[in-house]
Enzyme design. Structure first.
Site, PDB file in Angstrom:
ATOM      1  N   ARG A 119      18.773  52.746  44.184  1.00  0.00           N
ATOM      2  CA  ARG A 119      19.070  51.304  44.186  1.00  0.00           C
ATOM      3  C   ARG A 119      19.608  50.798  42.852  1.00  0.00           C
ATOM      4  O   ARG A 119      19.540  49.601  42.564  1.00  0.00           O
ATOM      5  CB  ARG A 119      17.851  50.495  44.616  1.00  0.00           C
ATOM      6  CG  ARG A 119      17.398  50.808  46.044  1.00  0.00           C
ATOM      7  CD  ARG A 119      16.249  49.904  46.478  1.00  0.00           C
ATOM      8  NE  ARG A 119      15.882  50.188  47.856  1.00  0.00           N
ATOM      9  CZ  ARG A 119      14.961  51.103  48.209  1.00  0.00           C
ATOM     10  NH1 ARG A 119      14.335  51.787  47.258  1.00  0.00           N
ATOM     11  NH2 ARG A 119      14.676  51.308  49.475  1.00  0.00           N
ATOM     12  N   LYS A 141      32.978  45.694  40.030  1.00  0.00           N
ATOM     13  CA  LYS A 141      33.245  46.048  41.424  1.00  0.00           C
ATOM     14  C   LYS A 141      33.251  47.562  41.578  1.00  0.00           C
ATOM     15  O   LYS A 141      33.882  48.274  40.785  1.00  0.00           O
ATOM     16  CB  LYS A 141      34.605  45.512  41.870  1.00  0.00           C
ATOM     17  CG  LYS A 141      34.602  44.076  42.337  1.00  0.00           C
ATOM     18  CD  LYS A 141      35.964  43.759  42.937  1.00  0.00           C
ATOM     19  CE  LYS A 141      36.041  42.357  43.469  1.00  0.00           C
ATOM     20  NZ  LYS A 141      37.360  42.072  44.078  1.00  0.00           N
ATOM     21  N   GLU A 183      49.101  45.213  36.921  1.00  0.00           N
ATOM     22  CA  GLU A 183      47.882  44.414  36.740  1.00  0.00           C
ATOM     23  C   GLU A 183      47.923  43.637  35.426  1.00  0.00           C
ATOM     24  O   GLU A 183      47.348  42.551  35.324  1.00  0.00           O
ATOM     25  CB  GLU A 183      46.651  45.320  36.796  1.00  0.00           C
ATOM     26  CG  GLU A 183      46.376  45.917  38.171  1.00  0.00           C
ATOM     27  CD  GLU A 183      45.820  44.903  39.169  1.00  0.00           C
ATOM     28  OE1 GLU A 183      45.519  43.760  38.762  1.00  0.00           O
ATOM     29  OE2 GLU A 183      45.688  45.250  40.357  1.00  0.00           O
ATOM     30  N   LYS A 225      40.449  39.211  32.566  1.00  0.00           N
ATOM     31  CA  LYS A 225      39.488  39.614  33.591  1.00  0.00           C
ATOM     32  C   LYS A 225      38.066  39.328  33.143  1.00  0.00           C
ATOM     33  O   LYS A 225      37.229  38.876  33.937  1.00  0.00           O
ATOM     34  CB  LYS A 225      39.661  41.091  33.930  1.00  0.00           C
ATOM     35  CG  LYS A 225      38.781  41.515  35.106  1.00  0.00           C
ATOM     36  CD  LYS A 225      39.242  42.776  35.780  1.00  0.00           C
ATOM     37  CE  LYS A 225      38.471  42.979  37.079  1.00  0.00           C
ATOM     38  NZ  LYS A 225      38.879  44.217  37.785  1.00  0.00           N
ATOM     39  N   GLU A 235      32.609  37.080  43.182  1.00  0.00           N
ATOM     40  CA  GLU A 235      33.784  36.609  43.897  1.00  0.00           C
ATOM     41  C   GLU A 235      33.469  35.454  44.837  1.00  0.00           C
ATOM     42  O   GLU A 235      33.913  35.404  45.980  1.00  0.00           O
ATOM     43  CB  GLU A 235      34.422  37.775  44.683  1.00  0.00           C
ATOM     44  CG  GLU A 235      35.905  37.587  44.966  1.00  0.00           C
ATOM     45  CD  GLU A 235      36.551  38.842  45.493  1.00  0.00           C
ATOM     46  OE1 GLU A 235      37.265  39.476  44.698  1.00  0.00           O
ATOM     47  OE2 GLU A 235      36.335  39.198  46.654  1.00  0.00           O
ATOM     48  N   ARG A 239      36.799  34.144  40.883  1.00  0.00           N
ATOM     49  CA  ARG A 239      37.220  35.534  40.759  1.00  0.00           C
ATOM     50  C   ARG A 239      38.344  35.893  41.737  1.00  0.00           C
ATOM     51  O   ARG A 239      39.079  36.852  41.514  1.00  0.00           O
ATOM     52  CB  ARG A 239      36.024  36.473  40.950  1.00  0.00           C
ATOM     53  CG  ARG A 239      36.385  37.936  40.704  1.00  0.00           C
ATOM     54  CD  ARG A 239      35.167  38.808  40.557  1.00  0.00           C
ATOM     55  NE  ARG A 239      35.548  40.202  40.382  1.00  0.00           N
ATOM     56  CZ  ARG A 239      34.751  41.138  39.877  1.00  0.00           C
ATOM     57  NH1 ARG A 239      33.526  40.829  39.498  1.00  0.00           N
ATOM     58  NH2 ARG A 239      35.167  42.374  39.746  1.00  0.00           N
ATOM     59  N   ASN A 243      42.836  38.556  42.590  1.00  0.00           N
ATOM     60  CA  ASN A 243      43.448  39.219  43.739  1.00  0.00           C
ATOM     61  C   ASN A 243      44.880  38.740  43.991  1.00  0.00           C
ATOM     62  O   ASN A 243      45.424  38.975  45.070  1.00  0.00           O
ATOM     63  CB  ASN A 243      42.605  38.985  45.000  1.00  0.00           C
ATOM     64  CG  ASN A 243      41.337  39.807  44.994  1.00  0.00           C
ATOM     65  OD1 ASN A 243      41.323  40.942  44.543  1.00  0.00           O
ATOM     66  ND2 ASN A 243      40.257  39.217  45.481  1.00  0.00           N
ATOM     67  N   HIS A 246      47.327  40.841  45.995  1.00  0.00           N
ATOM     68  CA  HIS A 246      46.614  41.954  46.605  1.00  0.00           C
ATOM     69  C   HIS A 246      46.495  41.875  48.123  1.00  0.00           C
ATOM     70  O   HIS A 246      46.232  42.883  48.775  1.00  0.00           O
ATOM     71  CB  HIS A 246      45.213  42.062  46.001  1.00  0.00           C
ATOM     72  CG  HIS A 246      45.190  42.653  44.629  1.00  0.00           C
ATOM     73  ND1 HIS A 246      45.900  42.100  43.576  1.00  0.00           N
ATOM     74  CD2 HIS A 246      44.564  43.737  44.121  1.00  0.00           C
ATOM     75  CE1 HIS A 246      45.687  42.826  42.494  1.00  0.00           C
ATOM     76  NE2 HIS A 246      44.883  43.826  42.793  1.00  0.00           N
ATOM     77  N   HIS A 250      47.241  45.461  49.675  1.00  0.00           N
ATOM     78  CA  HIS A 250      46.295  46.325  50.374  1.00  0.00           C
ATOM     79  C   HIS A 250      46.814  46.713  51.757  1.00  0.00           C
ATOM     80  O   HIS A 250      46.576  47.827  52.230  1.00  0.00           O
ATOM     81  CB  HIS A 250      44.939  45.640  50.490  1.00  0.00           C
ATOM     82  CG  HIS A 250      44.182  45.610  49.196  1.00  0.00           C
ATOM     83  ND1 HIS A 250      43.158  44.720  48.958  1.00  0.00           N
ATOM     84  CD2 HIS A 250      44.292  46.352  48.073  1.00  0.00           C
ATOM     85  CE1 HIS A 250      42.668  44.926  47.739  1.00  0.00           C
ATOM     86  NE2 HIS A 250      43.357  45.902  47.176  1.00  0.00           N
ATOM     87  N   HIS A 262      49.036  51.847  43.703  1.00  0.00           N
ATOM     88  CA  HIS A 262      48.430  50.519  43.805  1.00  0.00           C
ATOM     89  C   HIS A 262      49.243  49.468  43.059  1.00  0.00           C
ATOM     90  O   HIS A 262      49.521  48.388  43.590  1.00  0.00           O
ATOM     91  CB  HIS A 262      47.001  50.569  43.247  1.00  0.00           C
ATOM     92  CG  HIS A 262      46.325  49.234  43.216  1.00  0.00           C
ATOM     93  ND1 HIS A 262      45.927  48.571  44.358  1.00  0.00           N
ATOM     94  CD2 HIS A 262      45.974  48.422  42.168  1.00  0.00           C
ATOM     95  CE1 HIS A 262      45.366  47.421  44.025  1.00  0.00           C
ATOM     96  NE2 HIS A 262      45.382  47.307  42.704  1.00  0.00           N
TER      97      HIS A 262
END
Length: 357
Positions: A119, A141, A183, A225, A235, A239, A243, A246, A250, A262
């Site tokens: 965990r 992330k 990016e 960032k 997010e 946040r 994206n 994106h 994606h 990417h």
């Protein structure tokens, strides 16, 4: 070259160290509670993983190198399960640590392995690609891919630290380096126009890891960032601006079975988002041209052709969607991000026609 340091705030603060010869910072990030350290590294990077392992061994840790497939092939449930089994065999406890060495796919995987083992155990990330440094390794992330989509399974698990050794960028294939620039340019469009100015003044230098402004470009992108994720780790609102581009990106990656870089997909996605904002009356045509000019100047693609209905359906499962309502990050001007919710289907299709070659 001196090192730079960007602080990422929030409930679990950490530093991103940017420079050359920064491995001396690694033991302090791993901490003195750990006995064993699992070094998860891309199989194709043994020459970079070795000094990482050496720095940890000299600090007194029991170090275990765990190679994983290169690139997106690492982000599969079978690879993750293999890491869990290795952790079990090594007897890793909650006070031990995982160090991820490689590109964004490797750090995503290593971070998720750390987040899910017992965990949650300590993770330190050593990104070796431009994309990894300015995007994947910063922000907490983590995740893997499944056949239905990219990064749909994951967790928020901030690292204990991130080390960006700019010397590793010299070993990157040129097209992969260019991909990472997308990016950085994105950070310029959503928050720091000075990035765009640096690229426009010297696109050739920006496109090379030994360019005069490499460290500044990396630091500026990381700082953008860091400021966003410090305010919104999970997010819940702000946040989402990270994206930008994106949503379509994606979908392109899935359509291309993740063989498409990417950053290349993000570049196309940003032009699409800019066209969408222009058609919605929110972004001046000159700013759309600036998207195309800046991206093309460093060798990134600005057009794409594929089956639109298929891409449109894939976008429905984008993480920003609510139900089947699409939500896009768009710009109301350079450095002024906003959102466009539930755009008309014809508007979506018209914007896509604008990026057709």
């Amino acid at each position: 070259m001196t090192e730079g340091r960007v602080h990422v705030g929030g409930a679990d603060p950490y530093d991103v160290v940017i420079g050359t010869g920064v491995l001396g910072e690694l033991p302090a990030m791993v901490g003195d509670r750990a006995r064993s350290v699992a070094v998860v590294h891309a199989r194709g990077l043994p020459e970079i993983a070795r000094p990482v392992c050496g720095a940890l061994e000299r600090a007194g840790y029991a170090v275990h190198a765990l190679p994983v497939p290169d690139g997106e092939a690492a982000k599969e449930i079978g690879v993750l399960a293999g890491l869990w089994s290795s952790f079990a065999r090594l007897g890793m406890t909650r006070t031990d640590a995982v160090v991820g060495v490689g590109g964004g796919a490797t750090t995503d995987l290593a971070g998720f392995a750390a987040a899910s083992w017992l965990r949650g155990v300590r993770a330190v990330l050593v990104p070796t690609t431009l994309l990894g440094m300015v995007d994947a390794a910063v922000g907490g992330k983590t995740g893997i891919n499944i056949p239905e989509g990219k990064n749909l399974v994951g967790a928020f698990h901030p690292p204990a630290g991130v080390l960006c050794d700019l010397a590793t960028l010299m070993t990157m294939p040129h097209e992969d380096y260019i991909s990472g620039l997308a990016e950085i340019v994105k950070a310029g469009f959503i928050a720091d126009p000075a990035i765009l100015g640096l690229v426009e003044d010297d696109p050739k230098g920006a496109a090379s890891p030994d360019g005069p402004h490499t460290r500044e470009l990396v630091e500026r992108a990381v700082r953008v960032k860091a400021e966003v994720v410090s305010a919104d780790l999970r997010e819940s609102g702000l946040r989402e601006i990270l994206n930008y581009g994106h949503t379509l990106a994606h979908a392109i990656e899935k359509a291309e079975e993740y063989r498409f870089r990417h950053g290349h997909a993000v570049a196309i996605g940003m032009v699409y988002a800019a066209e969408l904002a222009r058609l919605a009356g929110r972004l001046p045509a000159g700013d759309v041209r600036r998207h195309r000019d800046v991206l093309a100047s460093v060798g990134l693609p600005v057009s794409y052709a594929a089956d639109w209905p298929g891409l449109r359906e894939t976008m429905t499962i984008d993480k920003k969607s609510r139900g089947r309502t699409l939500r896009f990050v768009v710009l109301d001007g350079i450095g002024r991000p906003g959102r466009l919710e539930g755009p008309d289907e014809e508007l979506l299709a018209a914007a896509y026609r604008e990026i057709a070659p």
